[in-house]
Design a protein around this motif. Structure first.
Motif, mmCIF file in Angstrom:
data_model
loop_
_atom_site.group_PDB
_atom_site.id
_atom_site.type_symbol
_atom_site.label_atom_id
_atom_site.label_comp_id
_atom_site.label_asym_id
_atom_site.label_seq_id
_atom_site.Cartn_x
_atom_site.Cartn_y
_atom_site.Cartn_z
ATOM 1 N N UNK A 1 25.405 0.251 20.945
ATOM 2 C CA UNK A 1 25.683 1.674 21.057
ATOM 3 C C UNK A 1 25.669 2.123 22.502
ATOM 4 N N UNK A 2 26.160 3.351 22.709
ATOM 5 C CA UNK A 2 26.178 3.956 24.041
ATOM 6 C C UNK A 2 25.589 5.360 23.941
ATOM 7 N N UNK A 3 24.827 5.724 24.952
ATOM 8 C CA UNK A 3 24.140 7.009 24.990
ATOM 9 C C UNK A 3 24.410 7.643 26.351
ATOM 10 N N UNK A 4 24.726 8.935 26.348
ATOM 11 C CA UNK A 4 24.939 9.669 27.592
ATOM 12 C C UNK A 4 23.886 10.762 27.719
ATOM 13 N N UNK A 5 23.319 10.891 28.902
ATOM 14 C CA UNK A 5 22.332 11.938 29.131
ATOM 15 C C UNK A 5 22.993 13.284 29.418
ATOM 16 N N UNK A 6 24.214 13.254 29.947
ATOM 17 C CA UNK A 6 24.878 14.487 30.340
ATOM 18 C C UNK A 6 26.332 14.193 30.684
ATOM 19 N N UNK A 7 27.153 15.225 30.690
ATOM 20 C CA UNK A 7 28.512 15.075 31.194
ATOM 21 C C UNK A 7 28.510 15.029 32.717
ATOM 22 N N UNK A 8 27.417 15.485 33.307
ATOM 23 C CA UNK A 8 27.285 15.422 34.758
ATOM 24 C C UNK A 8 26.956 13.999 35.182
ATOM 25 N N UNK A 9 27.227 13.695 36.435
ATOM 26 C CA UNK A 9 26.896 12.386 36.985
ATOM 27 C C UNK A 9 25.592 12.501 37.756
ATOM 28 N N UNK A 10 24.660 11.579 37.479
ATOM 29 C CA UNK A 10 23.386 11.526 38.188
ATOM 30 C C UNK A 10 23.302 10.199 38.938
ATOM 31 N N UNK A 11 22.496 10.168 39.980
ATOM 32 C CA UNK A 11 22.278 8.896 40.672
ATOM 33 C C UNK A 11 21.549 7.948 39.720
ATOM 34 N N UNK A 12 21.749 6.653 39.935
ATOM 35 C CA UNK A 12 21.066 5.667 39.090
ATOM 36 C C UNK A 12 19.556 5.771 39.253
ATOM 37 N N UNK A 13 19.123 6.270 40.403
ATOM 38 C CA UNK A 13 17.690 6.451 40.647
ATOM 39 C C UNK A 13 17.136 7.571 39.753
ATOM 40 N N UNK A 14 17.856 8.685 39.693
ATOM 41 C CA UNK A 14 17.395 9.841 38.925
ATOM 42 C C UNK A 14 17.474 9.593 37.421
ATOM 43 N N UNK A 15 18.489 8.863 36.981
ATOM 44 C CA UNK A 15 18.658 8.592 35.553
ATOM 45 C C UNK A 15 17.418 7.922 34.987
#
Length: 157
Positions: free
Chosen positions: A120-134
């Motif tokens: 499966x795939x999960x998205x936290x937001x439609x916005x892009x976050x840095x890999x550090x913040x994610x």
């Protein structure tokens, strides 16, 4: 059930790492959790984006078992509210799986082999976050999900 989070590359920011560590500690009261860093690839200047994704994919596959449920944190994944995400976690716990593995990919995303292996795939937001913040956002959402399941006062509706 055990939950693992795999991420490519270490967290460079000490303050961010301290926050991540706080939520990892809190999560330990609810579930067995591990956060594992896959070291950045060396000499990527000579690699195309596709080659880099392929090499990172091999490292991810080496760290996952065939019986693991593999969920990619991907911008094209499903988005959930925190309450629905807690129900998603409960569903996985009820299913009897032993290990739920979430993966944060490298800067170019995932290889085709990883997409084919994923459950499966999960998205936290439609916005892009840095890999550090994610990392911080996702670990906090795991913690929030478990507090919701336990009817604890952390989450407000």
């Amino acid at each position: 059930m055990t939950i693992r989070l795999l991420a490519i590359g270490k967290t460079d920011n000490n303050e961010l790492q301290q926050l991540i560590n706080q939520y990892i500690k809190r999560l330990g009261f609810y579930i067995k959790f591990s956060f594992e860093i896959i070291p950045d690839l060396k000499n990527t200047k000579n690699l195309s984006e596709e080659q880099q994704k392929q090499k990172e994919g091999e490292l991810i596959l080496n760290l996952t078992g065939k019986s693991d449920t593999l969920i990619l944190l991907d911008e094209k994944g499903k988005q959930y509210s925190s309450v629905v995400f807690s129900e998603y976690l409960q569903k996985h716990m009820n299913s009897g799986i032993k290990q739920l593995v979430f993966v944060i990919g490298g800067p170019y995303g995932f290889s085709e082999a990883i997409y084919q292996r994923a459950n499966g795939k999960l998205s936290l937001s439609k916005m892009t976050f840095s890999h550090q913040m994610v990392r911080l956002f996702f670990i906090e959402q795991l913690y929030r999900g478990f507090t919701i399941l336990k009817n604890e006062p952390y989450h407000h509706q």
